[in-house]
Structures are given as structure tokens and as C-alpha cells.
Design an enzyme around this catalytic site. Structure first.
Site, short mmCIF file in Angstrom:
data_model
loop_
_atom_site.label_atom_id
_atom_site.label_comp_id
_atom_site.label_asym_id
_atom_site.label_seq_id
_atom_site.Cartn_x
_atom_site.Cartn_y
_atom_site.Cartn_z
N PHE A 301 35.23 35.37 18.59
CA PHE A 301 36.17 34.65 17.73
C PHE A 301 35.38 33.89 16.67
O PHE A 301 34.47 33.12 17.00
CB PHE A 301 37.02 33.72 18.59
CG PHE A 301 37.99 32.84 17.84
CD1 PHE A 301 38.50 33.21 16.60
CD2 PHE A 301 38.43 31.65 18.38
CE1 PHE A 301 39.39 32.42 15.92
CE2 PHE A 301 39.34 30.83 17.71
CZ PHE A 301 39.81 31.21 16.48
N CYS A 302 35.69 34.13 15.40
CA CYS A 302 35.05 33.42 14.28
C CYS A 302 33.54 33.64 14.33
O CYS A 302 33.08 34.78 14.37
CB CYS A 302 35.44 31.95 14.31
SG CYS A 302 34.93 31.01 12.85
N VAL A 303 32.74 32.57 14.34
CA VAL A 303 31.29 32.73 14.40
C VAL A 303 30.87 33.42 15.69
O VAL A 303 29.84 34.12 15.72
CB VAL A 303 30.59 31.37 14.26
CG1 VAL A 303 29.07 31.53 14.29
CG2 VAL A 303 31.00 30.68 12.97
N GLY A 305 32.27 35.95 16.86
CA GLY A 305 32.31 37.38 16.54
C GLY A 305 31.07 37.83 15.80
O GLY A 305 30.55 38.93 16.02
N LEU A 329 38.04 38.51 16.31
CA LEU A 329 39.14 37.73 15.75
C LEU A 329 38.62 36.85 14.62
O LEU A 329 37.66 36.10 14.79
CB LEU A 329 39.77 36.84 16.83
CG LEU A 329 40.22 37.52 18.14
CD1 LEU A 329 40.89 36.50 19.05
CD2 LEU A 329 41.15 38.69 17.85
#
Length: 572
Positions: A301-303, A305, A329
Site C-alpha cells: 500500500f502506497c510506499v 507497494g 494499492l
């Protein structure tokens, strides 16, 4: 580029509050602001506005201002629409309605000037951002002397609202941040981050949580979730009704989750390589070993990812392919379009960070928090100045905003590497340009079914930038990529449980290079995208087996109950 931290905001706000002249200046025609000083300033940064364009803007402005002034002279209430001035108090009194209308006119003119600047796109974006910050700060709703709602509250409460507001402001100044929620209403592990689980491993970078099954059988391949390290993990596990973690467990997955340490001085020399090798790769190997599976399902998720994608590219270079699927995500792999965050990144600013904390040091969590707040200053700053301080209202409890205020630090060396190689130079997407943990990074070597999600109104990871990951991953088999677009923003779009029956999402199986073309051909569906993701995970989760009776294994046994100690460390 100036950024606003809470302390500076309070000081500037208090200065303006006590300075009648500055408020009166704002009420003057904004066209008067376009004197030689502003034009000289633009020239200094290599920008200009053509005389013809400026003349047209000034002419249009003076016509509108003249009409507004004529209406004021005959006590005609102007017509305007803005949620900051939606209360009847702004529309029932000529002076207050004129104050709001003239402010909105000035704001439109100044933003039109910013849009008309002739300069590079990066310079224009910085100018727009700086002008918007000034406009937001100078709203008459932000000052007691020009806010009729606050004045009415002051009279109604016989001064108590102002006394309470001042007390709340002083308390916030001591905390170094604006209170956006009733923080006393929440406690990590008690009513947020409550999914049952066990910490079964820890090193200086993270704790690994294994969650307790909620089904008698589970998919044989576990799900490893890697959240962003710039925030606490429990955005994925706020409360049972909106927990991504609990939802995945309910779908019959054995869920492992990385809970990143909140860095202290002991981590001031930690690098990006460390986060990849001792963080993500270590977690991947642990999930494989404990589940006795060669392949697992990866999630970022975000960083988080960006981190797991980098880790998988490093492992691919080493001949390892440990995931059967990957979920990303609101993740950036291609940093061509970083939205408004781009105003904070240029060579000078990156060099400054490298010189101060690039080899040893910490980026304080409050710096990150103030930066993100400035991206939506009306919602995350001035809204609370008005309610908390001018009106003396206490913010209601809200789990997401409690999480938002629970800041994390970042190790300086790690942050500076990330800033330069992604946001500034966009090197991560270029095959083999970077070496991480001793291996070349080629994201195109990630060759697994990938679920890519973007949020349509995301101001941190523009959805088109999230979509760009589909052009990087699965280079030889693009059909393995799937893109889902959800409604709302960076957080609210992700945390959208099906039971709420809120928002919508878009699908289109035809993935091309053009994100706009994808959207034109997409179909909108009502509700949450989570069930679509659940189908994707089930497809790659393997056969159903008996749920594990105990967390961990003989080598990795229970250390403490979830959510563990690391998530409870405060940055302040």
C-alpha cells in the site's frame, strides 16, 4: 518552496489576527497587488505574464469589483457559493457577505494570474501552490474579526467559546499540531488495530504479525501485507467494520503483516537497502518459511507497494520468484506524475536534505504531517482553526484522523535515497539503472498476476500514475495486469468496506498505455471494489487447507499479542 508547519501557522495566524491593516489590505482590489514588485519577483524566478494577458485579467477583475462595490453601496447582498461561507450568517449581513464575496473575487483573480504565468510547468505548479496557500490562509472565515459565525457563538456563550478556543489553541501549540479529532477516544490495540493476532518475529526495522484465522480452512498460500513506512500500519486495521486486515482474514487467508518500527536515533543510519533487505525480503522469506509455501501473495500500500516491488525485483535478479500474485494499492513505480507533491521536490531541496540528514539523522514525523496537511489546507488546517479556536468546539472522535495524527519519523539516509532516486530522478522505473541491496533493479522482471488499484481523487498518488505501473510490470505478459479505479481519495478510496455500500469503482480489461482511453472505456460499478480483489486473491491463493492451530513455528514463536510494541511508539 515554503511549507507550513503547525507552529509557523499559529504564529502567522495570530499575527494576522491582531493586524487589522493586513485584513483591510486583503479587502482592497486584488488588481492593486499586481504592481512592479510582483512582476519583478516573477522575473527573478524566470517567469512572466504577458502584458496583454495581465491587462485582460485586470480589466475583467475591475468590472466585477465595480459591480460588487455598487451592490454594496445599495446594501444588495451578493450571491456566492462556497462551503466555507455556507452558514446563513454570511448571507444575512451586507458587510459579511461583501467580505466573503470580495475575498472569493480576489482569490479567483490571483489564481487566474498564477495560471497565466509563462514558465516551466514545475515553476508554474510551485507558483500555483504558493498562491493557493496564501489564499486559503487569508479567508475571512479564519479570523474572529471577520467571521460572523464565531462572533455569534462568542455572544451566545458569553465569551466561553473564545476562552475555550484559546485554551485549545495553546494546547495544540504545545503538541506541535492541530487537533483534528478527540485523540483521547482512541487507544492502539484497544479500539483501533484490534484484529486478533500474534507478533512472531522482530528486528530493528519491523515486527511481523500473524493474524488469527476466522475460518476453519484457509488458502494454502498466505497473504503478506506491507504498509507504508511513513505511517502506522493500522490504517489497514482501524476497526472491525472497516479493517482491510480483518476482511482478508474473513476471506480465508492466513495474513502476515509488517509493522514498521517508528525510527529513533538508533535508526538514524538506516538506508533504503536496509528496508528492502532486512525489511521486505526478510518478511517474504519468513512468510514462506512459516507457511511452508514456495509462493505467497504479496501486497503493498502506497510506499509499501514501492518497497515490495523493489524487493521482488531484487529477488528476481537473484533468481527468486516468491509470489504467486501481487496487489499494489495507490502505489508509485513511475514517478513521472507525482501530483502536487512535486512542488516539494527539486535539486536544491533534495541537496539540502542530503547535506543535513543524508548520512545520519531523522526526518521528523511532524515535518511529513505538516507537508501532507498543506496539500489540503482548507480541510486539514483552516477548518480546525475555525471550529477549534474561533468557535471553541471540540473535534469529534474519528478513527482515520486519529491514525493521521499518529506520525512516524523516517531515517535520513533512507528518505534521501528515496527522494532522489524516485521523486527527483525517476530512476526506479528504468531497468537496471539502480542497484539495491547489491542487485540490479528491473521491475519488468516481476512476472506474476498483479492487481493495481488507484483512487480517482487521490492527490498523493494520482490515479494515472498508479495506472502507469501496468506499463512497467509483467513486461512480457501485460495481460497479467489488472487495474481497478476506485472513487474518492488516497485513504477513503482504499478503506471502503462492502458493508457500507458507499462510493463506486471502474473496471476495463483493455489495458493500454493511455490512462484516459482506459477510463473512457471503463464501466462504473456501485459499491466497494474489495469483493473484486477478494476474487483475485482466491484465484491465486491455492487450495483450501486446515487453518493453522498456532501462529509461527518452532523457530518463530509468539513474542507478544498484536498489534505489538512497535506501533505504539510515538514520534512526538
Amino acid at each position: 518552496m515554503k511549507t507550513y508547519d503547525p507552529q509557523a501557522m499559529y504564529s502567522e495566524w495570530m499575527s494576522q489576527l491582531s493586524n487589522q491593516a493586513s485584513l483591510q489590505d486583503w479587502m482592497k482590489p486584488a488588481a492593486a497587488f499586481t504592481d512592479g514588485t510582483i512582476m519583478d519577483t516573477l522575473k527573478e524566478i524566470g517567469a512572466q505574464i504577458s502584458p496583454a494577458t495581465l491587462g485582460k485579467l485586470q480589466s475583467d477583475y475591475m468590472q466585477e469589483f465595480g459591480k460588487l462595490w455598487q451592490d454594496f453601496m445599495i446594501s444588495k447582498v451578493p450571491d456566492f457559493s462556497d462551503r466555507r461561507f455556507s452558514s446563513p450568517d454570511w448571507h444575512q449581513h451586507t458587510m459579511h457577505s461583501y467580505s466573503a464575496a470580495s475575498y472569493l473575487l480576489n482569490a479567483r483573480f490571483l489564481m487566474a494570474m498564477a495560471e497565466a504565468v509563462e514558465a516551466s510547468e514545475k515553476t508554474r505548479q510551485k507558483i500555483r501552490f504558493a498562491v493557493q496557500q496564501m489564499i486559503d490562509a487569508m479567508s475571512p472565515a479564519n479570523f474572529l474579526v471577520t467571521n460572523p459565525e464565531a462572533q455569534a457563538k462568542l455572544i451566545e456563550s458569553k465569551g466561553e467559546s473564545l476562552a475555550k478556543g484559546i485554551a485549545q489553541m495553546l494546547a495544540d501549540m504545545q503538541k506541535g499540531r492541530i487537533s483534528q479529532t478527540d485523540e483521547s477516544a482512541f487507544e492502539v490495540g484497544k479500539n483501533v488495530a484490534t484484529s486478533e493476532g500474534t507478533v512472531i518475529f522482530e528486528n530493528k526495522l519491523f515486527q511481523l504479525i500473524q493474524y488469527t484465522p476466522l475460518t476453519k480452512t484457509v488458502h494454502q498460500r498466505p497473504l503478506l501485507m506491507i504498509p507504508p513506512c511513513i505511517n502506522k500500519f493500522y490504517i489497514l486495521d482501524l476497526q472491525p467494520e472497516n479493517s482491510v486486515v480483518r476482511y482478508a482474514v474473513e476471506q480465508g487467508h492466513t495474513v502476515f503483516l509488517v509493522s514498521w518500527a517508528n525510527p529513533t536515533e538508533a535508526m538514524a543510519d538506516v538506508t533504503w537497502d536496509d528496508y528492502i533487505e532486512e525489511g521486505a525480503i526478510k518478511a517474504i522469506h519468513l512468510a514462506q518459511e512459516i507457511s511452508k509455501q514456495k509462493e505467497i501473495n504479496g501486497f503493498g500500500f502506497c510506499v509499501g507497494g514501492t518497497i515490495i516491488s523493489t524487493a521482488l525485483a531484487v529477488l528476481a535478479a537473484r533468481g527468486e520468484h516468491p509470489v504467486s500474485s501481487l496487489t499494489l494499492l495507490t502505489t508509485l513505480l513511475d514517478f513521472t506524475d507525482t501530483g502536487v507533491l512535486d512542488v516539494f521536490v527539486d535539486e536544491m531541496q533534495v541537496q539540502m536534505r542530503e547535506q543535513t540528514i543524508g548520512k545520519h539523522g531523522l526526518l521528523p514525523g511532524k515535518d511529513l504531517a505538516s507537508t501532507f496537511s498543506s496539500l489540503r489546507a482548507n480541510d486539514l488546517v483552516w477548518n480546525y482553526v475555525q471550529s477549534n479556536y474561533l468557535k471553541g468546539e471540540s473535534p469529534p472522535p474519528f478513527d482515520l484522523l486519529y491514525w493521521n495524527a499518529d506520525s512516524t519519523n523516517l531515517p535520513g539516509p533512507m528518505f534521501c535515497w528515496y527522494l532522489r532516486n524516485t521523486y527527483l530522478e525517476n530512476s526506479l522505473k528504468v531497468a537496471d539503472k539502480l542497484q539495491v541491496a547489491g542487485s540490479p533493479v528491473d521491475l519488468g522482471k516481476i512476472d506474476v498476476p498483479t492487481f493495481v488499484y488507484g483512487s480517482r481523487e487521490d492527490h498523493i498518488v494520482p490515479w494515472q500514475a498508479a495506472y502507469a505501473s501496468c506499463s512497467i510490470l509483467n513486461r512480457k505478459s501485460k495481460s497479467k495486469n489488472r487495474f481497478i479505479l476506485g472513487a474518492s481519495g488516497h485513504i477513503a478510496g482504499v478503506v471502503n468496506p462492502p458493508a457500507k455500500k458507499k462510493r463506486s469503482y471502474w473496471t476495463n480489461d483493455k489495458l493500454g498505455a493511455d490512462s484516459d482511453a482506459w477510463f473512457k472505456g471503463a464501466t462504473e460499478h456501485a459499491g466497494s471494489w474489495w469483493p473484486v480483489w477478494a476474487e483475485f486473491l482466491a484465484e491465486h491463493g491455492g487450495k483450501m487447507i486446515k487453518a493453522p492451530a498456532q501462529p509461527g513455528n518452532a523457530d518463530y514463536q509468539a513474542i507478544e499479542p498484536a498489534p505489538g510494541r512497535y506501533v505504539k511508539v510515538r514520534a512526538d
